[in-house]
Motif scaffolding. Structure first.
Motif, PDB file in Angstrom:
ATOM      1  N   VAL A   1      -3.612  -8.845  -3.944  1.00  0.00           N
ATOM      2  CA  VAL A   1      -4.996  -9.026  -3.501  1.00  0.00           C
ATOM      3  C   VAL A   1      -5.460 -10.462  -3.706  1.00  0.00           C
ATOM      4  O   VAL A   1      -6.347 -10.947  -3.000  1.00  0.00           O
ATOM      5  N   GLU A   2      -4.838 -11.159  -4.668  1.00  0.00           N
ATOM      6  CA  GLU A   2      -5.216 -12.547  -4.934  1.00  0.00           C
ATOM      7  C   GLU A   2      -5.108 -13.408  -3.675  1.00  0.00           C
ATOM      8  O   GLU A   2      -5.760 -14.435  -3.565  1.00  0.00           O
ATOM      9  N   ARG A   3      -4.291 -13.017  -2.714  1.00  0.00           N
ATOM     10  CA  ARG A   3      -4.094 -13.790  -1.481  1.00  0.00           C
ATOM     11  C   ARG A   3      -5.219 -13.573  -0.473  1.00  0.00           C
ATOM     12  O   ARG A   3      -5.228 -14.219   0.572  1.00  0.00           O
ATOM     13  N   TYR A   4      -6.132 -12.651  -0.760  1.00  0.00           N
ATOM     14  CA  TYR A   4      -7.140 -12.269   0.224  1.00  0.00           C
ATOM     15  C   TYR A   4      -8.538 -12.505  -0.334  1.00  0.00           C
ATOM     16  O   TYR A   4      -9.137 -11.618  -0.929  1.00  0.00           O
TER      17      TYR A   4
ATOM     18  N   SER B   1       4.336   5.253 -15.207  1.00  0.00           N
ATOM     19  CA  SER B   1       4.707   3.836 -15.277  1.00  0.00           C
ATOM     20  C   SER B   1       5.007   3.284 -13.893  1.00  0.00           C
ATOM     21  O   SER B   1       4.661   2.138 -13.581  1.00  0.00           O
ATOM     22  N   GLY B   2       5.645   4.096 -13.054  1.00  0.00           N
ATOM     23  CA  GLY B   2       5.908   3.677 -11.674  1.00  0.00           C
ATOM     24  C   GLY B   2       4.614   3.416 -10.923  1.00  0.00           C
ATOM     25  O   GLY B   2       4.502   2.443 -10.166  1.00  0.00           O
ATOM     26  N   LEU B   3       3.637   4.267 -11.154  1.00  0.00           N
ATOM     27  CA  LEU B   3       2.328   4.087 -10.516  1.00  0.00           C
ATOM     28  C   LEU B   3       1.636   2.841 -11.062  1.00  0.00           C
ATOM     29  O   LEU B   3       1.066   2.056 -10.301  1.00  0.00           O
ATOM     30  N   SER B   4       1.703   2.635 -12.362  1.00  0.00           N
ATOM     31  CA  SER B   4       1.089   1.440 -12.961  1.00  0.00           C
ATOM     32  C   SER B   4       1.720   0.171 -12.392  1.00  0.00           C
ATOM     33  O   SER B   4       1.023  -0.801 -12.095  1.00  0.00           O
ATOM     34  N   SER B   5       3.029   0.180 -12.244  1.00  0.00           N
ATOM     35  CA  SER B   5       3.742  -0.975 -11.712  1.00  0.00           C
ATOM     36  C   SER B   5       3.338  -1.255 -10.262  1.00  0.00           C
ATOM     37  O   SER B   5       3.059  -2.405  -9.895  1.00  0.00           O
ATOM     38  N   ALA B   6       3.292  -0.205  -9.436  1.00  0.00           N
ATOM     39  CA  ALA B   6       2.893  -0.380  -8.031  1.00  0.00           C
ATOM     40  C   ALA B   6       1.455  -0.858  -7.940  1.00  0.00           C
ATOM     41  O   ALA B   6       1.116  -1.720  -7.116  1.00  0.00           O
ATOM     42  N   LEU B   7       0.598  -0.337  -8.783  1.00  0.00           N
ATOM     43  CA  LEU B   7      -0.803  -0.733  -8.796  1.00  0.00           C
ATOM     44  C   LEU B   7      -0.944  -2.199  -9.205  1.00  0.00           C
ATOM     45  O   LEU B   7      -1.748  -2.948  -8.634  1.00  0.00           O
TER      46      LEU B   7
ATOM     47  N   LEU C   1       0.829  -1.208   0.000  1.00  0.00           N
ATOM     48  CA  LEU C   1       0.000   0.000   0.000  1.00  0.00           C
ATOM     49  C   LEU C   1       0.864   1.259   0.000  1.00  0.00           C
ATOM     50  O   LEU C   1       0.562   2.224  -0.699  1.00  0.00           O
ATOM     51  N   THR C   2       1.924   1.234   0.787  1.00  0.00           N
ATOM     52  CA  THR C   2       2.822   2.397   0.864  1.00  0.00           C
ATOM     53  C   THR C   2       3.442   2.692  -0.499  1.00  0.00           C
ATOM     54  O   THR C   2       3.545   3.845  -0.908  1.00  0.00           O
ATOM     55  N   GLU C   3       3.836   1.635  -1.210  1.00  0.00           N
ATOM     56  CA  GLU C   3       4.415   1.817  -2.551  1.00  0.00           C
ATOM     57  C   GLU C   3       3.413   2.493  -3.491  1.00  0.00           C
ATOM     58  O   GLU C   3       3.777   3.380  -4.270  1.00  0.00           O
ATOM     59  N   VAL C   4       2.163   2.062  -3.425  1.00  0.00           N
ATOM     60  CA  VAL C   4       1.132   2.647  -4.282  1.00  0.00           C
ATOM     61  C   VAL C   4       0.916   4.112  -3.925  1.00  0.00           C
ATOM     62  O   VAL C   4       0.840   4.981  -4.808  1.00  0.00           O
ATOM     63  N   ILE C   5       0.832   4.395  -2.637  1.00  0.00           N
ATOM     64  CA  ILE C   5       0.607   5.776  -2.185  1.00  0.00           C
ATOM     65  C   ILE C   5       1.757   6.678  -2.616  1.00  0.00           C
ATOM     66  O   ILE C   5       1.546   7.796  -3.114  1.00  0.00           O
ATOM     67  N   GLN C   6       3.000   6.197  -2.452  1.00  0.00           N
ATOM     68  CA  GLN C   6       4.173   6.997  -2.844  1.00  0.00           C
ATOM     69  C   GLN C   6       4.233   7.189  -4.363  1.00  0.00           C
ATOM     70  O   GLN C   6       4.536   8.288  -4.848  1.00  0.00           O
ATOM     71  N   ALA C   7       3.938   6.130  -5.097  1.00  0.00           N
ATOM     72  CA  ALA C   7       3.971   6.238  -6.568  1.00  0.00           C
ATOM     73  C   ALA C   7       2.885   7.193  -7.054  1.00  0.00           C
ATOM     74  O   ALA C   7       3.099   7.960  -7.993  1.00  0.00           O
TER      75      ALA C   7
ATOM     76  N   ARG D   1       1.270  -4.567  -8.725  1.00  0.00           N
ATOM     77  CA  ARG D   1       1.696  -5.375  -7.578  1.00  0.00           C
ATOM     78  C   ARG D   1       0.599  -5.451  -6.523  1.00  0.00           C
ATOM     79  O   ARG D   1       0.373  -6.489  -5.907  1.00  0.00           O
ATOM     80  N   LEU D   2      -0.099  -4.340  -6.326  1.00  0.00           N
ATOM     81  CA  LEU D   2      -1.197  -4.319  -5.363  1.00  0.00           C
ATOM     82  C   LEU D   2      -2.299  -5.290  -5.781  1.00  0.00           C
ATOM     83  O   LEU D   2      -2.772  -6.089  -4.977  1.00  0.00           O
TER      84      LEU D   2
END
Length: 200
Positions: free
Chosen positions: A118-121, A105-111, A72-78, A113-114
């Protein structure tokens, strides 16, 4: 009296023809450039829609108590980095466009990964708000692509117009019509990504 009138009419006629030749080409170039700037505004609007949706997505995902905070932090920072890069549409340079594209692109990449995390939940995946946001994000990514293509089309029309003869000579007299930069694919985007859903 008639002898004086004929040269005056000829000069006036030549002046009018020159005016329409120059003014017509100048006005067309201005129109094409303004259309390209409007297309750029539409690109920014599509990215803004994505940024707004990401804020809602992050809040929804934060509701899952044991979700990874680092993702989540990565997405927020990106997202913060992507929104901090702005471009003046009247003077888009290739370097500015590349910087903008890198941030997005950094935001797309972080998103990405997010969304993979989510597949784990299973509870989160079943959340209707999350499902709606995910669908809206997918639609927004398509809108972004459409708007980038429209921008490139408008820029292409403007760039061709200012380069063809005699427009290149006439417009160079005004000095305000430089070639505009196009969106280009990220380096390596021609290669298909590896998709791995093994979470063991």
């Amino acid at each position: 009296m008639k002898k004086i009138l004929v040269p005056i009419l000829v000069i006036a006629g030549i002046a009018m023809v020159l005016y329409f030749v120059f003014a017509g080409r100048y006005n067309k170039a201005v129109t094409l450039k303004e259309d390209a700037k409007t297309a750029w505004s539409n690109v920014e609007s599509a990215y803004q829609r994505r940024n707004d949706l990401i804020g809602n997505l992050v809040k929804t995902v934060q509701g899952a108590a044991d979700f990874e905070r680092t993702t989540l932090t990565e997405v927020i920072q990106a997202r913060a980095k992507a929104t901090s890069v702005t471009i003046d549409p009247t003077n888009i340079t290739p370097d500015q466009l590349q910087q903008f594209q890198q941030a997005q692109s950094g935001l797309s990449s972080a998103l990405s990964r997010l969304l993979v995390s989510v597949e784990r939940y299973p509870d989160l995946k079943a959340n209707q708000n999350f499902m709606n946001l995910q669908t809206q994000l997918e639609g927004t990514e398509n809108r972004i692509n459409v708007e980038r293509n429209r921008y490139n089309q408008q820029v292409g029309e403007f760039n061709k117009y200012i380069k063809v003869f005699p427009n290149n000579i006439i417009l160079s007299m005004f000095g305000s019509f430089d070639e505009m930069a196009r969106f280009e694919a990220d380096a390596g985007s021609e290669n298909a990504p590896d998709v791995d859903f093994d979470f063991k």
